[in-house]
Write an enzyme that holds these catalytic residues in place. Sequence first.
Site, short mmCIF file in Angstrom:
data_model
loop_
_atom_site.label_atom_id
_atom_site.label_comp_id
_atom_site.label_asym_id
_atom_site.label_seq_id
_atom_site.Cartn_x
_atom_site.Cartn_y
_atom_site.Cartn_z
N HIS A 107 27.52 -18.30 -0.88
CA HIS A 107 28.30 -17.08 -1.14
C HIS A 107 28.87 -16.51 0.14
CE1 HIS A 107 28.35 -12.57 -1.63
NE2 HIS A 107 29.22 -12.94 -2.54
N GLU A 110 31.89 -18.39 1.18
CA GLU A 110 33.03 -17.98 0.36
C GLU A 110 33.77 -16.82 1.01
OE1 GLU A 110 33.77 -14.89 -2.97
OE2 GLU A 110 32.08 -16.17 -3.51
#
Length: 484
Positions: A107, A110
Amino acid sequence: MDQRVSTPASGFRRASLFAAIAVSAAILSAPAVSRAAPADAPAGPAATTPAAAKAAVKIAPDATTFTLSNGMQVVVVPDHRAPIVTHMVWYKIGAADDPAGKSGIAHFLEHLMFKGTKAHPAGEFSSKVSEGGGQENAFTTADATAYYQTIGKQQLGTLMAFEADRMEGLVIDDAVVAPERDVILEERRMRVDNNPASQLGEAINAALYQNHHYGIPIIGWQQEMQGLTAEDALSQYRRYYTPNNAILVVAGDVTPDEVRRLAEATFGRVKVRAEPGPRHRPMEPPPLAPRTVTLADPRVTEPSWTRNYLVPSYASAKPGEAEALDVLADILGRGPTSRLYSQLVVKDGIASSAGAYYSGEALDYGSFAVYAAPRGDVPLAKLEAAVDAVIADIRDNGVTPDELDAAKRRTRAMAIYAQDSQSMLARIIGTAMATGQPLDAVQEWPSRIGDVTAADIAAAAAAYLDARRSVTGTLIPAPAESRS
C-alpha cells in the site's frame, strides 16, 4: 478521492467482485460498505425455465487479450458508445505478499508511485490527466495493486506513456518517503483507529485467518508502518513492478489493433527487471473451533452482529463451488426478499437490517458473511439465535425451486446491467486475471451461475456454513470511562 488514497484497507463488509455484478454498479466504491440488492428483474414466462436461467449472457463478450513480448498481458474491452476510455494497470503484488515485519509496504508503494520519475516530476502525470478532463486513482488489495484513469480516448497514448515511464523510472528516496509515511499513518488513524467498525473488522480477519497473511491489514500494523523505509519500497518496486508481472486492461472506445499498437510503443519498450516467481504464502490449518470477537467502544451508538465463514474463493474453489456460494448468498441475504431479511426484519421484527454476502475475489481464500443489527433493545444473543435458525433451515432443508430461479434471474439481469460501466468491467476483469483466472472465466460467469443446482447449494451450505469455520463479531456501546 485523492489519488494517493486507496480503497479502505480494513473492510468490515466486503462484496465479491463477481457477486457485485448481482448487486449494483457501485463496485468501484469502497468495499467497506454493505450494499442493498436491487429488486428482482421482471420475469416473463421464459424466465421461469432452466433454459432461461442459463441464457447466453456474457460479461464483456467482445473482450480480447494478448501478451506483449516482455510478458505484459493486455485485455481490450471495446465500448463505442462514448469517446472515452478506462485504462488500468494491475500488478500481481498485494498486501498478502508483504514481507514479514513490513506490513503495509504494498500500500505504501502505491502512494509512492505518484511521487514522480526521472523523466516526469511529481504531479505532472496527475496534472496531465486533470487537464484532459479525466479522473485517476489507485488501490491496493490483498492480492494486487492497480492504477487507473478514465479520460477521452485521444489521451490514451499519453496515459500509456506516463504509466510505462513510472513502471521503470520511479524515484524513491528519503525525501519522498518520510512525508508519505506520515500520510499513510494518518490514513490508518482516520480509517481504522477512529472507526470502531474497522477495528472490529481487523480483529475478525485476524481471527479468521490464523496463519495466512489475509489476517494482516492491507494498510499495515501501525508499529510496522512506522519503520518502512525507502529501501523497503525499492525492493518491492524492483521485483514486482515489471511488465511480466503486470496486466493492462483498456475498456472503452478502442479496437484491439489500436491498443496493441499503443501498448507496443510504450509498455512494450519496458525491459523485464526480475522474475517475481511463485507466491509462497502460509496456508490456513483446518479450522477446529468457532471464535468470537467483541469490541466495546463509547463511540458505538447502535450494536451490530456479524459472522464470517472461511470458504474457498473463485480462484481456489472446486468447479461450481464458488458459484453455488454466490447464489446461496443471494438467497440467504441479498435484498428484502432474502431469507434473513424476510424472517428477522419483516416477520419477527427483531432486526433493523440483515443480510449475507460472499467475498470470493481473492487468490487463496474467500469469506462468507452474515450480519444483522438489532431493532430497539433486542439482545444480540436473541438475534444470533434467529440467524442460526435461518442458516440451519437452509443448510438442512435446502432452497426451493422458486428461490433458485429468482436468484438466477437477478444475477442474469445484473450481468446485463454491468455492461453499462466500462470502469466496472475493467475492474472485474483485472481482479479475476490478477488472481490467475483467464478472461473466459469472467465472460462465462453468468452461464456458470445458470448451472448451479439446489443440490450444489445444499452441498456448499453443509460444507462451509459450519460454525467451526467461523468468527462471530459483535460491536457494542461502552461507557466512555471503560475505554483504555
